[in-house]
Each structure stands twice: as C-alpha cells, then as structure tokens.
Design a protein around this motif. Structure first.
Motif, mmCIF file in Angstrom:
data_model
loop_
_atom_site.group_PDB
_atom_site.id
_atom_site.type_symbol
_atom_site.label_atom_id
_atom_site.label_comp_id
_atom_site.label_asym_id
_atom_site.label_seq_id
_atom_site.Cartn_x
_atom_site.Cartn_y
_atom_site.Cartn_z
ATOM 1 N N VAL A 5 -14.268 12.416 3.461
ATOM 2 C CA VAL A 5 -15.142 12.826 2.365
ATOM 3 C C VAL A 5 -14.514 12.068 1.274
ATOM 4 O O VAL A 5 -15.448 11.464 0.389
ATOM 5 N N LEU A 6 -13.180 12.453 0.902
ATOM 6 C CA LEU A 6 -12.627 11.834 -0.373
ATOM 7 C C LEU A 6 -12.830 10.032 -0.382
ATOM 8 O O LEU A 6 -13.259 9.503 -1.293
ATOM 9 N N MET A 7 -12.564 9.553 0.906
ATOM 10 C CA MET A 7 -12.768 8.072 0.690
ATOM 11 C C MET A 7 -14.155 7.770 0.317
ATOM 12 O O MET A 7 -14.574 6.780 -0.192
ATOM 13 N N GLY A 8 -15.184 8.428 0.918
ATOM 14 C CA GLY A 8 -16.610 8.284 0.772
ATOM 15 C C GLY A 8 -16.936 8.357 -0.989
ATOM 16 O O GLY A 8 -17.507 7.521 -1.557
ATOM 17 N N ASN A 9 -16.308 9.495 -1.561
ATOM 18 C CA ASN A 9 -16.317 9.611 -3.010
ATOM 19 C C ASN A 9 -15.771 8.674 -3.764
ATOM 20 O O ASN A 9 -16.301 8.089 -4.734
#
Length: 646
Positions: free
Chosen positions: A451-455
């Motif tokens: 999720v952080l990578m997508g953000n």
C-alpha cells in the motif's frame, strides 16, 4: 428461550440463512417503516419506490433531516440506493460499506454489492410486472442519474413516474428532524484570497467568452454558493455549508436562502453594492423552482452542471434554453486554489501534523497498556486538533482497530488504526495513518508495504498537463496488483478550502476533471481483509509544475506525518522509493520540527526525529529479490488471501 445464533462463527453481522434469522445488536428493525411506506405506495399506485442516500443538492454527506435511506433501512453509510416493492426491499452500496450494511440491515433487506444503475434497473424489472409504476422524488436525483434510470427502463412497459411529495417524508411525519436554524456567517477575508465580487466577475467573464453566451448560471451544489459568496454554515455535520441555490445572471444575482439565518456581517456583505449588478437579491429558499421557471420564459440561456442539478429543477427549463456541462463554471473555478488558499492549506497541514504526532505518541504509550479504545481514541484526536482556527472535524474521526479496520469508512458506535481529518478556517485536512504496536504478521507487513509503495508511486509521478486522474490511478494499485490484490474504493478525492473534505470534481475517478496545477487531492490506496484487519495510507497532495524542461505536472505532498516503520518491509522497496521516503522525511523535519519546538513539545519533537530517520539504501529490493518475493507470495495467495474483498 435461547436467542438466535448465526450459522458462522461471526457474531458482528446478520445471518438470514438460519431460522429464526440472527441479527447483531447493531441491526435495526425496519418492519414498521416498510409497512407504512408500502401503504402509501399503494395509495399512489406505485409498484417500486427508489430512495437515494443524497439530498436535493446531491450532497455526499447529508443532514439528519435528509437521511431518508438511513431512517428507512438502518444503514448509515454515505452512499447507497434503496428500492422497495410490495413484497421486496433491497439496498445497493459499494465495497466500502458491505460489512457495515451486514451489521445494520435486518432481514427485510437484500444487500446488493454494486452501485451500477443498470443492475438496479434489472432488479426492478424482475420485481415489477409490465404496466407497473416506478417512482422517485425528482428533487433527489441528478439529471444524469434520472437519465440513466430512464434509459435503463425505456421500452420495458414500465413507467418512470416522478412524485414531488416525497413518500418517505409522508411516512416519517412529525418525527422527521426539523430544518437547520443555525447562523450563516462570513468567512474572514484573510482566509479567502479573493472577494466574492471578484469571483462573480470571473464567472461573468466566462459567460461572456463562451460561444453560447449564456445569460445565467444556476448553482445547486451547496459548496458552490458557499465558495462563491465566502459564506459558511452548519447545516450538515462536518461540512460548513448551508441550504441554498444561486441564480447568477449577467446583470443580477439571486441567492435563495433562509434570510433570517444570515449574520449581520453576511447580510451587509451581500447587500453592500445595492442596487446594481453586484447587489445580491435575497429570495426564499422554497421559491427557487418558481423563480427559475419564470426566468426561463424569457430570451435566456441557463448554464448548469448536470452532476449537481436535480431533475426537479432541470425539468422547468426548456431544452433549447439549456447549456449543460458536467460541472458548472463555479465548481471548476473552486477546484483550482489561488496562491493564498494554497498557502493556507499548507499551514493547516503543519498544524494538523502536530496534532497527529501528539496523538500517535499518546497511542504508543496507552495502547500497550490497554487503556484506550476506538471511542476514547477518536475523542482524544479531536481534542488535540482544537486550536485558534479549528472549526471541528471534517467528518467523524475514523478510529478503528482489528476487524473494524477492515471497514473503509468505519464509525465507532456501540464498539486504532486510523487518524482522520479536521476542518479549519484556513483549510480542510484529511490524513490516514495505519499503525501497529507489537509484532505484525508477515501478511500485515507485506500488505502495508505494498500500500505504501502505491502511495509513493503515485505521489512521485510526473505527468503531462490535462491528464485525467483515472489515467494515472493504477500507479497507486500496481504494487498490490503485482500479487493479485486490490482495494474497492477510489484512490483519491479533491479537498476543500474550509469546505467539504470530499470535494468534486477533482480526483481519480472516471467523472473527475483533468488534473491542473493548484488542485488538491488525496492519495489513499488501501487493503482490507474482511473480519481481520484493514490498511490505508492517505495523504493530501497539491498538483504543482514539475521541474522538467517542458511543462509537466507532479504532486507536492502537504500531509506531514511519518509512516509506521514497524510495518515497512524495506526489502520490497526500490532505491527510488527509499530516496523518495528519505526526502519526504527531510521535509517533515524541516516544516513540522520547528513548530513542535515553538510549542515546546519536546517529547513529540524527539518522537519525530526518531520516526524520520533516513532509511538505508542498502535495504532496497534488487530485481532478483523482488522477483523471488513476488513468486513466493503469488504461490501463497490461495492460502493467505482467501475471501479477499476486491
């Protein structure tokens, strides 16, 4: 007698498959409401009645008085549609609210896990015989939604019958909450960046320059009138708006509002230039349709936005006198913040970061001791956010732990993963941080990191001007898609300048406008494992000009709170993603650190320094490592992610 038991192990959701049906304590008995509504329907020869979740201004969040769907069904989510026939009742909502609906609905209601009007219409066609009447309140459906139902039912032998006297209101009767009565006030000039007279002049200039030369603009969205006149109110919880319409012509201005509620300063501001083209004529709110109908008899062209104008108003304007766009020119002007508004929103996020950091430090101490629950957590963050310019939360703080965190818009009620948002005179904030105290499972850590990578991938993107948000939205999902995961809500929405926390038409959905410098949007990928846990990482970002040779755009993240280091698997991150994080953390230190020191929050300052330590680049994923992890996780998917809510 022993109370009914669910067939499954879960006791937080209904189970209509057992006899008698199992209902959790959160479910509402709707038998009386449905019986009374069906009696009214028979009296009006109505075979199916459609009840939306919105109000006459297409508001996402509504006043209790307009919560017809909530009163009828017990479901309190912000998006849904109900349909009632003589022997059936069904609710349609999106994936954010599926679990919530299973907790709140009784077994009178079917839950349909979609919001597509075509599928709602198909259900209606199966439930209503040929020759039947399908009715709705024309003042609760936008032009676009009305046309979608009309087209879906066309040629079916059923009649789409508008009834202006709302049937739910007739059943609700004197138990329906009263209209709003609080004061409508002027936003101080220091918080606007331009006067309402300047805004009116800008819209009139657009009218003159338009090839159709419209003579008037009709404003139905509550945010439109509030923004145009620099006024605010309290008619809808967490949204500083008031019930109103505006008809702005090239020579006059009519504001339809409860005049008695205007503060003295607001009245003086609106009437200062009377008589003349900048004189605001105050009209009764209930006279909007009659006034519009009278105006439309002249040699006029009325410009309106179909997303926010109801069929009830649209229907009184002759087709040849209409100029239709998805959004009015006011809605588009409001979306691009002026330099003063940008400065104010940045400042609001620094103040909000201080409050959220105080909150996270408090949670770090209290949660391991078992001294905090969802309710006390939400109360504490709201208290911390109280300041000179703070006007309260921009929606009820979402404070959720464990399985409740799997509900994207969970509201604590009869039951800490998410810090939410606040509204001040200088701006509206919206932030989500997911945190874990203890040892996260490999699944939780993997999901959080992706999720952080997508953000990060969306936040650091450089893209051409006039790019629609939907064209780049997949960058926020790619790391999840790599292992077959997804989330069921939108990736982001516009942010108001002390207005609604969800401000259209900015964002990443199909009906949002192209991104432009000066727009604020949230970036908020997530992952939710129903019944277990939920993750969302949300920041607010400003669209700015990129440092490129040719004109390109990028995002400047203005939310300034570090992510939970305990949940990050650095081996999944690329060197570029780690560099981005380290640069972001330098920005947080530079902007928030001095404010913490100014307020003498020494412990919070030390917490900030610890949690913004740069990450070592040597921990980044190599191509081989990433491929190995991807292959391993994909092979584990059937075991680990059974029942994923996509």
């Amino acid at each position: 007698d022993r109370p009914p038991q669910p067939a499954s192990a879960r006791t937080d959701i209904r189970d209509c498959s057992v006899d008698p049906p199992y209902l959790p304590p959160t479910a509402i008995n709707t038998t009386a409401q449905l019986t009374a509504l069906r009696d009214i329907m028979r009296a009006h020869s109505v075979d199916a009645y459609i009840v939306p979740s919105t109000d006459a201004h297409m508001s996402e969040y509504i006043a209790e008085r307009d919560s017809r769907l909530g009163w009828l069904t017990g479901f309190t989510g912000s998006a849904g549609t109900g349909v009632v026939t003589q022997d059936k009742a069904a609710l349609w909502t999106d994936s954010r609210y599926w679990t919530q609906a299973e907790r709140q609905l009784d077994c009178n209601w079917e839950l349909q896990r979609t919001t597509w009007i075509e599928l709602i219409a198909l259900w209606i066609l199966q439930a209503v015989p040929v020759g039947g009447n399908i009715s709705l309140d024309p003042f609760l459906f936008s032009i676009d939604t009305w046309n979608s139902y009309r087209q879906a039912l066309h040629g079916s032998g059923r009649t789409l019958l508008p009834i202006e006297n709302n049937l739910v209101d007739q059943v609700w009767g004197d138990q329906r909450p009263p209209p709003a009565s609080s004061e409508i006030y002027t936003l101080p000039a220091a918080f606007t960046g331009s006067s309402w007279q300047e805004k009116v002049a800008g819209i009139r200039q657009q009218m003159e320059q338009h090839v159709r030369r419209p003579t008037a603009v009709l404003l139905s969205g509550l945010e439109e009138t509030a923004w145009l006149f620099n006024l605010r109110g309290h008619d809808i919880p967490y949204n500083p708006v008031f019930y109103s319409y505006t008809l702005l012509t090239n020579t006059s201005i009519s504001l339809f509002v409860d005049e008695m509620r205007l503060s003295a300063a607001a009245r003086q501001s609106l009437r200062a230039d009377c008589p003349g083209p900048l004189c605001v004529e105050l009209q009764e709110y209930g006279q909007t349709r009659a006034h519009l109908q009278h105006y439309a008899q002249g040699n006029v062209t009325i410009w309106l936005g179909t997303e926010y104008t109801t069929y009830g108003l649209y229907g009184v304007i002759p087709q040849e006198k209409l100029l239709e766009d998805s959004y009015s020119p006011v809605m588009l002007a409001k979306a691009v913040k002026n330099p003063k508004e940008q400065e104010l929103l940045r400042a609001a996020h620094v103040r909000d970061a201080v409050a959220v950091i105080q909150y996270l430090l408090w949670l770090e101490k209290m949660v391991p001791q078992g001294q905090v629950d969802e309710f006390s957590g939400a109360q504490h963050i709201d208290t911390l956010r109280q300041s000179e310019h703070n006007r309260g939360p921009s929606f009820q703080s979402i404070s959720a732990s464990g399985l409740n965190a799997a509900l994207a818009h969970y509201r604590y009620g009869s039951a800490l993963a998410r810090a939410s948002s606040s509204g001040g005179e200088d701006g509206t904030t919206d932030i989500t941080r997911t945190v874990h105290w203890g040892v996260p499972t490999p699944l939780q850590k993997e999901a959080y990191t992706r999720v952080l990578m997508g953000n990060i991938d969306l936040s650091r993107l450089v893209f051409p001007p006039n790019t629609a948000g939907r064209m780049v939205e997949s960058f926020a999902r790619r790391a999840l898609w790599d292992v077959g995961l997804n989330y069921g809500h939108g990736t982001g929405h516009g942010i108001g300048n002390f207005l609604s926390v969800h401000e259209w038409p900015v964002g990443f959905q199909s009906n949002n406008v192209p991104l432009a410098a000066g727009m604020f949007t949230s970036i908020e990928p997530g992952y939710y494992r129903d019944g277990e846990f939920g993750i969302r990482i949300e920041d607010v970002a400003l669209v700015v000009n990129a440092q490129t040779e040719k004109p390109f755009l990028t995002f400047e993240v203005v939310s300034l709170v570090p992510y939970d280091r305990n949940l990050i698997n650095l081996s999944l991150l690329s060197p570029e993603q780690i560099r981005y994080l380290n640069t972001y953390y330098e920005t947080i230190r530079a902007r928030v650190g001095p404010e913490l020191q100014r307020q003498r929050l020494d412990e919070e300052y030390r917490w900030l320094q610890r949690n913004t330590e740069p990450f070592p680049l040597g921990s980044a994923a190599t191509t081989t490592t990433a491929t190995t992890i991807l292959g391993t996780l994909t092979s584990l998917l059937p075991t680990l992610f059974t029942g994923l809510q996509a």
